[in-house]
Design an enzyme around this catalytic site. Structure first.
Site, PDB file in Angstrom:
ATOM      1  N   TYR A 173      10.659  29.423  29.953  1.00  0.00           N
ATOM      2  CA  TYR A 173      10.983  28.223  30.733  1.00  0.00           C
ATOM      3  C   TYR A 173       9.972  27.155  30.369  1.00  0.00           C
ATOM      4  O   TYR A 173       8.771  27.409  30.318  1.00  0.00           O
ATOM      5  CB  TYR A 173      10.925  28.495  32.238  1.00  0.00           C
ATOM      6  CG  TYR A 173      11.161  27.251  33.079  1.00  0.00           C
ATOM      7  CD1 TYR A 173      10.121  26.658  33.788  1.00  0.00           C
ATOM      8  CD2 TYR A 173      12.422  26.663  33.147  1.00  0.00           C
ATOM      9  CE1 TYR A 173      10.331  25.511  34.549  1.00  0.00           C
ATOM     10  CE2 TYR A 173      12.641  25.512  33.911  1.00  0.00           C
ATOM     11  CZ  TYR A 173      11.591  24.947  34.608  1.00  0.00           C
ATOM     12  OH  TYR A 173      11.792  23.805  35.352  1.00  0.00           O
ATOM     13  N   ASP A 208       3.540  26.306  24.467  1.00  0.00           N
ATOM     14  CA  ASP A 208       3.658  25.764  25.829  1.00  0.00           C
ATOM     15  C   ASP A 208       2.602  26.469  26.678  1.00  0.00           C
ATOM     16  O   ASP A 208       2.827  27.595  27.152  1.00  0.00           O
ATOM     17  CB  ASP A 208       5.066  25.981  26.378  1.00  0.00           C
ATOM     18  CG  ASP A 208       5.195  25.380  27.772  1.00  0.00           C
ATOM     19  OD1 ASP A 208       6.326  25.291  28.284  1.00  0.00           O
ATOM     20  OD2 ASP A 208       4.152  25.020  28.362  1.00  0.00           O
ATOM     21  N   LYS A 233      -0.352  21.879  35.218  1.00  0.00           N
ATOM     22  CA  LYS A 233      -0.937  22.729  36.259  1.00  0.00           C
ATOM     23  C   LYS A 233      -2.457  22.566  36.390  1.00  0.00           C
ATOM     24  O   LYS A 233      -2.933  21.570  36.942  1.00  0.00           O
ATOM     25  CB  LYS A 233      -0.527  24.194  36.023  1.00  0.00           C
ATOM     26  CG  LYS A 233       1.009  24.392  36.131  1.00  0.00           C
ATOM     27  CD  LYS A 233       1.422  25.822  35.988  1.00  0.00           C
ATOM     28  CE  LYS A 233       2.908  25.973  35.763  1.00  0.00           C
ATOM     29  NZ  LYS A 233       3.705  25.964  36.998  1.00  0.00           N
TER      30      LYS A 233
HETATM   31  P1  KE4 Z   1       6.507  21.224  35.641  1.00  0.00           P
HETATM   32  O1  KE4 Z   1       7.491  20.180  35.193  1.00  0.00           O
HETATM   33  O2  KE4 Z   1       7.076  22.110  36.750  1.00  0.00           O
HETATM   34  O3  KE4 Z   1       5.120  20.649  35.969  1.00  0.00           O
HETATM   35  O4  KE4 Z   1       6.220  22.188  34.384  1.00  0.00           O
HETATM   36  C1  KE4 Z   1       7.319  22.836  33.778  1.00  0.00           C
HETATM   37  C2  KE4 Z   1       6.826  24.067  33.064  1.00  0.00           C
HETATM   38  C3  KE4 Z   1       6.635  24.017  31.697  1.00  0.00           C
HETATM   39  N1  KE4 Z   1       6.192  25.093  31.003  1.00  0.00           N
HETATM   40  C4  KE4 Z   1       5.896  26.255  31.645  1.00  0.00           C
HETATM   41  C5  KE4 Z   1       5.406  27.420  30.833  1.00  0.00           C
HETATM   42  C6  KE4 Z   1       6.061  26.355  33.049  1.00  0.00           C
HETATM   43  O5  KE4 Z   1       5.771  27.533  33.672  1.00  0.00           O
HETATM   44  C7  KE4 Z   1       6.525  25.252  33.781  1.00  0.00           C
HETATM   45  C8  KE4 Z   1       6.737  25.298  35.277  1.00  0.00           C
HETATM   46  N2  KE4 Z   1       6.559  26.576  35.893  1.00  0.00           N
HETATM   47  C9  KE4 Z   1       7.275  26.782  37.148  1.00  0.00           C
HETATM   48  C10 KE4 Z   1       6.942  28.189  37.652  1.00  0.00           C
HETATM   49  N3  KE4 Z   1       7.492  29.206  36.869  1.00  0.00           N
HETATM   50  C11 KE4 Z   1       6.920  25.764  38.183  1.00  0.00           C
HETATM   51  C12 KE4 Z   1       7.393  26.109  39.580  1.00  0.00           C
HETATM   52  C13 KE4 Z   1       8.665  25.391  39.932  1.00  0.00           C
HETATM   53  O6  KE4 Z   1       9.528  25.196  39.051  1.00  0.00           O
HETATM   54  O7  KE4 Z   1       8.786  25.031  41.124  1.00  0.00           O
END
Ligand code: KE4
Length: 424
Positions: free
Chosen positions: A143, A236, A264
């Site tokens: 993801y 990533d 994060k």
């Molecule tokens: P954000 O757009 O949520 O800041 O980042 C996206 C993203 C990109 N790459 C990786 C490896 C990620 O894990 C994420 C976001 N992770 C999720 C949790 N698995 C955020 C939690 C959510 O979607 O509410």
């Protein structure tokens, strides 16, 4: 007994789709209504009914120092008191960028944005511009945020185009994304040997199918294959950046991708994303270069101050060995408890992130982890919640420890798990 979370959630559903601002928070995978969190401190949160929990969500990764770290808070309040945002360069922004460049081996220049999604979306655009190619490769179970081209699931065969994993994503977008199997280099070579690929996008330690570790040679193989085929390798590191080590998974594994995406932890709890790499690649970005990307609150001084303060504390305290030991204590305790209760369980762990899968045998691939029992996880989740332990409300997410978690937190978690596992 009050249930303010339920009352608040019913109100929230009237004005917000699903009652939440991000789907996983709605507890749909585990059932019942979510907790509304009122406050956090260290390793604990307090819900809208005043009940305290040991927190293993930790806002899905940013809070490696724990909730409301006093030095981070102090820096945020001090910066905010001078002004919240200018839409102009500011020193906290520069300080964060310098810390990232100093820490992450492959990053000579970095562009700050507001979310991980934005970082990955922009990194893919940059890779397409640099290679003059349109197609990208991602991995099943990976993801990378919700940009259209990455909400794609595997096509029927290795060489078929991806298909949208969400309505609203045009087939034409999805067809530029090929989906390979994590830890399966042949599935990648099958695509790279036949198609002109702009970039291979990988979580160096997968965190979004639950934690799945790279098999020996997998990442090295991706580095070789992409170099041989003229594709860029994008790590990533939104989860692993400053988590797997201070320099991220690339430092831990001694590998250098072409572009790194971050999020994060670099925001310390406030919205910051970033993408970076060699100056030769990054200088293609506007205003010096011709690849466009922009953002009103990119490099926001208050958010960057939180991130810079966090990285400063990480570099000074280097909590990684202790985080790994704490993670090992939790892993050992959970596995011993499951064995004692005769419950099939597997744990994948990388330092301070882990996932417990209710399944027999290992969890080395996407196919493996998809065999895990989600119904057992849901029961386990609620049993733990009742005992004051707040786990990620999904069987396929990472549990996050922080430098604020203690051995007492872990032992209390293991004790609760032993009780709950006995009821499964
Ligand atoms: P954000 O757009 O949520 O800041 O980042 C996206 C993203 C990109 N790459 C990786 C490896 C990620 O894990 C994420 C976001 N992770 C999720 C949790 N698995 C955020 C939690 C959510 O979607 O509410």
């Amino acid at each position: 007994m009050t249930d303010n979370s339920r009352d608040l959630f019913l109100r929230a559903r009237d004005v917000m789709p699903g009652g939440v601002s991000s789907p996983v928070r709605a507890f749909k995978a585990v059932g019942r209504h979510p907790l509304f969190v009122q406050s956090g401190s260290g390793s604990a949160i307090v819900d809208a009914d005043g009940k305290e929990y040991v927190d293993y969500v930790m806002s899905w990764g940013p809070l490696i120092l724990g909730h409301a770290h006093p030095e981070v808070l102090g820096r945020v309040l001090e910066t905010a008191a001078m002004g919240l945002t200018y839409g102009a360069p500011s020193e906290p922004e520069l300080e964060l960028a310098e810390k990232i460049v100093d820490a992450v081996p492959s990053v000579e220049k970095v562009r700050l944005v507001s979310t991980g999604t934005e970082a990955v979306m922009s990194a893919v655009r940059l890779a397409r511009a640099v290679t003059k190619r349109d197609d990208v490769v991602k991995f099943e179970g990976g993801y990378h945020g919700h940009s259209d081209g990455l909400l794609v699931k595997a096509g029927s065969g290795a060489l078929t185009f991806g298909s949208p994993s969400s309505p609203g994503v045009p087939k034409d977008f999805a067809k530029h994304t090929f989906v390979c199997r994590y830890n399966d280099l042949e599935s990648v070579d099958a695509v790279l040997s036949k198609r002109k690929i702009a970039a291979v996008l990988v979580e160096p330690i997968a965190g979004n199918m639950g934690v799945v570790l790279p098999a020996g040679g997998f990442l090295e193989g991706l580095r070789d294959l992409t170099r041989k085929r003229g594709a860029l390798l994008i790590f990533d590191e939104v989860i692993t950046g400053f988590r797997a080590s201070y320099g991220g998974a690339q430092e831990a594994f001694g590998l250098e991708p072409d572009i790194t995406t971050l999020g994060k932890i670099i925001g310390g709890g406030l919205p910051v994303g970033a993408y970076g790499g060699p100056a030769e690649i990054m200088d293609r970005l506007a205003p010096d270069g011709d690849v466009y990307q922009a953002g009103t609150l990119s490099g926001n001084p208050v958010a960057c101050a939180a991130g810079a303060a966090t990285l400063k504390i990480l570099k000074k305290t280097m909590p990684y060995r202790r985080l790994d030991a704490l993670g090992a204590r939790l892993e050992r305790g959970l596995l011993d408890a499951a064995a004692a209760k005769g419950v099939d369980a597997a744990i994948n762990r990388a330092g301070s992130v882990l996932t417990l899968f209710f399944k027999k045998g290992g969890a080395g691939t996407y196919e493996d982890v998809m065999q895990a029992s989600t119904s057992r996880f849901a029961k386990f989740f609620h049993g733990m919640l009742e005992r004051g332990i707040y786990l990620p409300p999904s069987a396929f997410e990472a549990w996050f420890l922080s430098a604020a978690h203690t051995e007492e937190d872990v032992d209390r978690t293991v004790k609760a798990a032993a009780e709950v596992l006995g009821t499964l």
